[in-house]
Design an enzyme around this catalytic site. Structure first.
Site, PDB file in Angstrom:
ATOM      1  CG  ASN A  10      -1.732   1.232   1.386  1.00 17.28           C
ATOM      2  OD1 ASN A  10      -1.767   2.062   0.482  1.00 17.28           O
ATOM      3  ND2 ASN A  10      -2.398   1.379   2.524  1.00 17.28           N
ATOM      4  CD1 TRP A  11       3.256   0.882  -2.998  1.00 22.65           C
ATOM      5  CD2 TRP A  11       3.468   2.155  -4.832  1.00 22.65           C
ATOM      6  NE1 TRP A  11       3.910   0.129  -3.959  1.00 22.65           N
ATOM      7  CE2 TRP A  11       4.051   0.897  -5.096  1.00 22.65           C
ATOM      8  CE3 TRP A  11       3.477   3.122  -5.848  1.00 22.65           C
ATOM      9  CZ2 TRP A  11       4.641   0.579  -6.327  1.00 22.65           C
ATOM     10  CZ3 TRP A  11       4.057   2.813  -7.066  1.00 22.65           C
ATOM     11  CH2 TRP A  11       4.643   1.553  -7.302  1.00 22.65           C
ATOM     12  CE  LYS A  12      -0.147   3.179   4.798  1.00 21.79           C
ATOM     13  NZ  LYS A  12      -0.035   3.265   6.240  1.00 21.79           N
ATOM     14  CG  HIS A  98      -5.714   1.965   5.312  1.00 18.42           C
ATOM     15  ND1 HIS A  98      -5.270   2.869   6.253  1.00 18.42           N
ATOM     16  CD2 HIS A  98      -4.721   1.073   5.133  1.00 18.42           C
ATOM     17  CE1 HIS A  98      -4.040   2.539   6.614  1.00 18.42           C
ATOM     18  NE2 HIS A  98      -3.680   1.455   5.954  1.00 18.42           N
ATOM     19  CD  GLU A 100      -2.799   5.478   6.865  1.00 18.86           C
ATOM     20  OE1 GLU A 100      -2.792   5.450   5.632  1.00 18.86           O
ATOM     21  OE2 GLU A 100      -1.876   5.004   7.560  1.00 18.86           O
ATOM     22  CD  GLU A 168      -3.183  -2.305   7.358  1.00 19.60           C
ATOM     23  OE1 GLU A 168      -2.161  -2.613   6.749  1.00 19.60           O
ATOM     24  OE2 GLU A 168      -3.756  -1.210   7.212  1.00 19.60           O
ATOM     25  N   GLY A 174       2.942   2.424  10.820  1.00 26.56           N
ATOM     26  CA  GLY A 174       3.952   3.460  10.674  1.00 26.56           C
ATOM     27  C   GLY A 174       4.681   3.826  11.955  1.00 26.56           C
ATOM     28  CB  SER A 214       5.468  -1.687  12.051  1.00 22.84           C
ATOM     29  OG  SER A 214       5.108  -0.345  12.335  1.00 22.84           O
ATOM     30  N   GLY A 235       3.033  -0.993   4.250  1.00 19.53           N
ATOM     31  CA  GLY A 235       3.070   0.426   3.922  1.00 19.53           C
ATOM     32  C   GLY A 235       4.495   0.854   3.595  1.00 19.53           C
ATOM     33  N   GLY A 236       5.169   1.444   4.566  1.00 19.02           N
ATOM     34  CA  GLY A 236       6.504   2.005   4.370  1.00 19.02           C
ATOM     35  C   GLY A 236       7.489   1.092   3.636  1.00 19.02           C
TER      36      GLY A 236
HETATM   37  P1  13P Z   1       3.253   0.496   7.624  1.00 16.55           P
HETATM   38  O1  13P Z   1       3.765  -0.788   7.028  1.00 16.55           O
HETATM   39  O2  13P Z   1       3.970   1.707   7.116  1.00 16.55           O
HETATM   40  O3  13P Z   1       3.186   0.412   9.105  1.00 16.55           O
HETATM   41  O4  13P Z   1       1.747   0.689   7.106  1.00 16.55           O
HETATM   42  C1  13P Z   1       0.865  -0.368   7.218  1.00 16.55           C
HETATM   43  C2  13P Z   1      -0.372  -0.045   6.471  1.00 16.55           C
HETATM   44  O5  13P Z   1      -1.130   0.816   6.873  1.00 16.55           O
HETATM   45  C3  13P Z   1      -0.633  -0.767   5.228  1.00 16.55           C
HETATM   46  O6  13P Z   1      -1.913  -0.556   4.772  1.00 16.55           O
END
Ligand code: 13P
Length: 256
Positions: A10-12, A98, A100, A168, A174, A214, A235-236
């Site tokens: 997930n590149w956000k 998600h 977010e 999640e 993050g 994470s 994510g990251g």
């Molecule tokens: P991180 O891997 O950056 O913690 O993000 C997880 C995430 O929200 C994937 O959708």
């Protein structure tokens, strides 16, 4: 029950054209070199990069997904994107609900469910996200919160073919903090149990439940070797080809 692992990025809200194309090309190259893969790959770039990433992934077994969708087919919804528009761009997946989006855009379980119904009707697979906040965890409500989110946001007619669940924990996203492997397995097993009641045992046993929060190369093995963890939503670490592929390598080494 053999469930092929899904390694999803997930590149956000990250990546301008040049970086996005380079990242996609890098992943495509590595996935091709991976040979016959024991896991499935998915990348979910921002809307602006979907078309270019699709091109950059040509020839590699990497699915393309978006990070959100509107429930309507078309019409007066300024700034929104419909399921058919995503299909049109070559997406096969869409992330829905998600944390977010639940937090930043006040998305409710009901809205998320509506989006999932529309996405499925258009032939898209959904990755429906659930997870508790730190306060809910501290109050011992993790399983209750996940249960409520599953019951409210997963459509009743969902199947293992059109739906993936991503657990999640909000506080792990993050932050570098993660639950213990034991905690993750406990939640995933509970989620599968709730799914069994909602959509039937057959579908629940086949449905992929991903862990996200994470995930990085150094902890991937710990999570991906758990019996009810069928992949990762990253994510990251999905923004670096080497990290994303190192996580996938852990998935292949952990056949169940
Ligand atoms: P991180 O891997 O950056 O913690 O993000 C997880 C995430 O929200 C994937 O959708």
């Amino acid at each position: 029950m053999a469930r092929k692992k899904l390694i999803a990025g997930n590149w956000k809200m990250n990546g301008l054209m040049e970086d996005g194309i380079a990242l996609a090309k890098g992943i495509a190259q590595e996935v091709k070199a991976f040979g016959k893969s024991e896991c499935e790959f998915l990348v979910c770039p921002p809307f602006t990069l979907l078309a270019s990433v699709k091109k950059a992934l040509r020839g590699a077994k990497v699915a393309l997904g978006a990070q959100d969708v509107h429930f309507a087919e078309k019409g007066a919804h300024t700034g929104d994107i419909s399921p058919l528009m995503l299909k049109d761009l070559g997406c096969t997946y869409v992330i829905i609900g998600h944390s977010e989006r639940r937090a930043d855009h006040f998305e409710s379980n009901e809205l998320i469910c509506k989006k999932a119904v529309a996405a499925h009707a258009a032939g898209l697979k959904t990755v429906i996200c659930i997870g508790e906040t730190e306060a809910q965890r501290d109050a011992g409500k993790t399983i209750d919160v996940c249960k409520e989110q599953i019951l409210g946001s997963v459509p009743d007619d969902s199947t293992a073919a059109d739906t993936v669940i991503a657990y999640e924990p909000v506080w792990a996203i993050g932050t570098g903090k993660t639950p213990t492997a034991k905690d993750v397995e406990e939640v995933h097993a509970a989620v599968r149990k709730v799914l069994a009641k909602k959509i039937g045992k057959g579908n629940a046993n086949k449905m992929k439940i991903l862990y996200g929060g994470s995930v990085k190369p150094s902890n991937a093995k710990e999570f991906l070797s758990l019996p009810d963890v069928d992949g990762a939503l990253i994510g990251g670490a999905s923004l670096k080809v080497a990290d994303f592929m190192a996580i996938a390598k852990n998935a292949s080494e952990n056949k169940k």
